[in-house]
Design a protein around this motif. Structure first.
Motif, PDB file in Angstrom:
ATOM      1  N   ASP A   1     -42.195  43.425 -27.678  1.00 29.62           N
ATOM      2  CA  ASP A   1     -42.514  43.123 -29.078  1.00 29.62           C
ATOM      3  C   ASP A   1     -42.515  41.618 -29.293  1.00 29.62           C
ATOM      4  OD1 ASP A   1     -39.986  42.076 -30.420  1.00 29.62           O
ATOM      5  OD2 ASP A   1     -39.203  43.972 -29.652  1.00 29.62           O
ATOM      6  N   ASP A   2     -43.111  41.192 -30.420  1.00 31.34           N
ATOM      7  CA  ASP A   2     -43.261  39.753 -30.678  1.00 31.34           C
ATOM      8  C   ASP A   2     -42.208  39.192 -31.647  1.00 31.34           C
ATOM      9  OD1 ASP A   2     -44.045  40.712 -33.136  1.00 31.34           O
ATOM     10  OD2 ASP A   2     -46.054  39.822 -33.102  1.00 31.34           O
ATOM     11  N   LYS A   3     -41.157  39.972 -31.894  1.00 35.46           N
ATOM     12  CA  LYS A   3     -40.022  39.562 -32.735  1.00 35.46           C
ATOM     13  C   LYS A   3     -40.374  39.399 -34.220  1.00 35.46           C
ATOM     14  CE  LYS A   3     -37.253  37.200 -29.194  1.00 35.46           C
ATOM     15  NZ  LYS A   3     -36.611  35.931 -28.797  1.00 35.46           N
ATOM     16  N   THR A   4     -41.569  39.813 -34.628  1.00 35.13           N
ATOM     17  CA  THR A   4     -41.897  39.787 -36.054  1.00 35.13           C
ATOM     18  C   THR A   4     -41.459  41.109 -36.680  1.00 35.13           C
ATOM     19  OG1 THR A   4     -44.100  40.771 -35.773  1.00 35.13           O
ATOM     20  CG2 THR A   4     -43.934  38.346 -35.615  1.00 35.13           C
ATOM     21  N   ALA A   5     -41.452  41.146 -38.010  1.00 31.01           N
ATOM     22  CA  ALA A   5     -41.093  42.384 -38.709  1.00 31.01           C
ATOM     23  C   ALA A   5     -42.025  43.516 -38.289  1.00 31.01           C
ATOM     24  CB  ALA A   5     -41.159  42.176 -40.215  1.00 31.01           C
ATOM     25  N   TYR A   6     -43.308  43.201 -38.168  1.00 30.14           N
ATOM     26  CA  TYR A   6     -44.279  44.222 -37.759  1.00 30.14           C
ATOM     27  C   TYR A   6     -44.070  44.622 -36.301  1.00 30.14           C
ATOM     28  CZ  TYR A   6     -48.492  46.097 -35.702  1.00 30.14           C
ATOM     29  OH  TYR A   6     -49.368  46.863 -34.975  1.00 30.14           O
ATOM     30  N   GLY A   7     -44.042  43.636 -35.408  1.00 29.31           N
ATOM     31  CA  GLY A   7     -43.955  43.920 -33.981  1.00 29.31           C
ATOM     32  C   GLY A   7     -42.714  44.710 -33.609  1.00 29.31           C
ATOM     33  N   GLU A   8     -41.565  44.287 -34.120  1.00 29.02           N
ATOM     34  CA  GLU A   8     -40.315  44.989 -33.833  1.00 29.02           C
ATOM     35  C   GLU A   8     -40.332  46.396 -34.427  1.00 29.02           C
ATOM     36  OE1 GLU A   8     -37.185  42.481 -35.293  1.00 29.02           O
ATOM     37  OE2 GLU A   8     -36.961  41.468 -33.354  1.00 29.02           O
ATOM     38  N   GLY A   9     -40.884  46.508 -35.641  1.00 32.44           N
ATOM     39  CA  GLY A   9     -40.898  47.803 -36.326  1.00 32.44           C
ATOM     40  C   GLY A   9     -41.747  48.838 -35.616  1.00 32.44           C
ATOM     41  N   VAL A  10     -42.971  48.447 -35.239  1.00 32.85           N
ATOM     42  CA  VAL A  10     -43.856  49.417 -34.599  1.00 32.85           C
ATOM     43  C   VAL A  10     -43.366  49.749 -33.190  1.00 32.85           C
ATOM     44  CG1 VAL A  10     -45.544  47.781 -33.602  1.00 32.85           C
ATOM     45  CG2 VAL A  10     -46.291  50.058 -34.340  1.00 32.85           C
ATOM     46  N   ALA A  11     -42.766  48.763 -32.492  1.00 37.18           N
ATOM     47  CA  ALA A  11     -42.215  49.023 -31.158  1.00 37.18           C
ATOM     48  C   ALA A  11     -41.035  49.991 -31.231  1.00 37.18           C
ATOM     49  CB  ALA A  11     -41.789  47.714 -30.500  1.00 37.18           C
ATOM     50  N   LYS A  12     -40.210  49.812 -32.249  1.00 38.52           N
ATOM     51  CA  LYS A  12     -39.049  50.703 -32.440  1.00 38.52           C
ATOM     52  C   LYS A  12     -39.509  52.139 -32.691  1.00 38.52           C
ATOM     53  CE  LYS A  12     -35.148  51.430 -35.606  1.00 38.52           C
ATOM     54  NZ  LYS A  12     -34.480  50.923 -36.835  1.00 38.52           N
ATOM     55  N   GLU A  13     -40.517  52.311 -33.558  1.00 38.98           N
ATOM     56  CA  GLU A  13     -40.998  53.656 -33.878  1.00 38.98           C
ATOM     57  C   GLU A  13     -41.722  54.277 -32.689  1.00 38.98           C
ATOM     58  OE1 GLU A  13     -40.153  55.310 -36.461  1.00 38.98           O
ATOM     59  OE2 GLU A  13     -39.195  53.653 -37.538  1.00 38.98           O
ATOM     60  N   PHE A  14     -42.443  53.457 -31.931  1.00 45.32           N
ATOM     61  CA  PHE A  14     -43.096  53.953 -30.720  1.00 45.32           C
ATOM     62  C   PHE A  14     -42.044  54.467 -29.730  1.00 45.32           C
ATOM     63  CE2 PHE A  14     -44.077  53.222 -26.279  1.00 45.32           C
ATOM     64  CZ  PHE A  14     -45.235  53.973 -26.115  1.00 45.32           C
TER      65      PHE A  14
END
Length: 381
Positions: free
Chosen positions: A174-187
């Protein structure tokens, strides 16, 4: 003083009075739009802004009436450069300009901090593309989105990775952004739930260009699939470097990578059917022709293909204005109740919101890339 001299200011006063009366007959409605029109994902920000421009021009051409007055719509477009600090600065600028509503921001990382500013000012906000779950979990009554969230998107991708792509060993970046971390976590949750093993989790940034250390570490784990939570500007170079290192795993990502430009950014690293991504929205069969016609009109107007979210921006503007029409007012406090219970058929499908402000029955579209173009896999809910 001669009679002629006296008449000059009188005539001016009469002209001014008529001008004032004409202006008073129009209702000026200011719609704010915010996206990153500078920086590494400026192509996405411009795409969104173009969608807003199309909506505003169409509304003005129609001569929309709100509360018995002809509405004159003005687009106040701002650039947040994908930076949270700049995002809050331009949000306050729009509040100070007394906008009637805001469409944006594009990124979750800018949308979330800006949303508090709009909420405190009582200004409704519809994001056409921010997918992070926390955006609508804050309890802000004026925060909405017209696309599915990361819980839906990441979870669906995680299940797809295992059930369809048959991945057993997965590396996550992930890229450590709110979006990147969030979608990686849900994936990760979705993939683990279907029995996959996450062999390594790595982190980069949304401005990184060299991934050799991360990818070398990942290659040693021999994964079937690499998932990246981030944007196309980073995913493209990452795919190029994966190919150079001989890391032949499939590559998967969310809507941030699912753009027309990924082909250009990834070069020969894109492969044939190697990349799978999901758009946090989708058009079902009954709506396909309307959507395709809109995209053709967009290309005719701007000379480029839609990147990803311009149609959702267009629909967000139209949905907000429909609420104003139903409420007979552009006053945020007066049209917000109508927006909460809106039912609007847009170019992307039916739009209505749940109690949190998330779109009801949000659809997702899965794509791969073949022959240098995005290729539809499936539309799902």
């Amino acid at each position: 003083m001669s009679f002629k001299t006296k008449m000059i200011p009188l005539a001016g006063a009469i002209a001014f009075a008529f001008a004032g009366t004409a202006a008073a007959e129009d209702l000026v409605v200011k719609i704010g739009h915010v996206g990153p029109v500078s920086g590494s994902i400026a192509h996405l920000g411009k795409d969104n802004e173009n969608g807003a421009k199309m909506a505003i021009e169409e509304l003005n051409a129609k001569g929309v009436m709100i509360g018995g007055k002809k509405a004159k719509f003005e687009l106040l477009a701002e650039d947040d450069a994908g930076d949270p600090k700049q995002g809050t600065t331009v949000a306050q600028k729009l509040v100070d300009a007394k906008v009637n509503g805001v469409i944006g921001h594009l990124n979750s990382g800018t949308t979330i901090p800006a949303s508090k500013i709009y909420n405190d000012a009582g200004i409704p906000q519809i994001s056409p593309s921010a997918t992070a779950v926390p955006y609508t979990n804050q309890g802000f009554k004026g925060a909405f989105r017209v696309v599915a969230n990361d819980g839906q998107l990441g979870g669906t991708l995680g299940r797809y990775a295992v059930q369809i792509s048959k991945a057993k060993k997965i590396a996550v970046i992930d890229d450590k952004t709110a979006y990147g971390e969030g979608v990686a976590k849900e994936f990760t949750k979705g993939a683990k739930g279907k029995g996959a093993e996450i062999v390594v989790t790595e982190h980069t940034t949304d401005k990184s260009t060299d991934f050799s250390a991360i990818l070398t570490s990942i290659k040693a784990k021999n994964p079937d699939l690499v998932f990246f939570g981030g944007m196309d500007a980073v995913a493209g170079p990452m795919l190029r470097q994966m190919k150079a290192l001989g890391l032949n795993a499939k590559f998967m990502g969310g809507d941030g990578i699912c753009t027309a430009d990924l082909v250009k950014l990834a070069g020969d690293g894109i492969g044939e059917g190697q990349v799978v991504c999901a758009e946090a929205g989708g058009v079902l069969d009954a709506q396909k022709k309307v959507n395709e016609d809109w995209k053709a009109a967009y290309k005719k107007k701007f000379g480029v293909e839609v990147q990803i979210y311009a149609p959702y921006v267009y629909d967000a503007v139209m949905t907000m204005v429909e609420a104003m029409k139903q409420a007979n007012s552009a006053d945020p406090a007066k049209y917000l109740p109508a927006l909460k219970k809106i039912k609007y058929k847009g170019v992307t499908g039916d739009i209505s919101f749940d109690d949190k402000g998330d779109i009801k029955d949000g659809t997702l579209t899965l794509y791969t890339y073949k022959g240098g173009k995005r290729d539809l896999l499936t539309v799902t809910k």
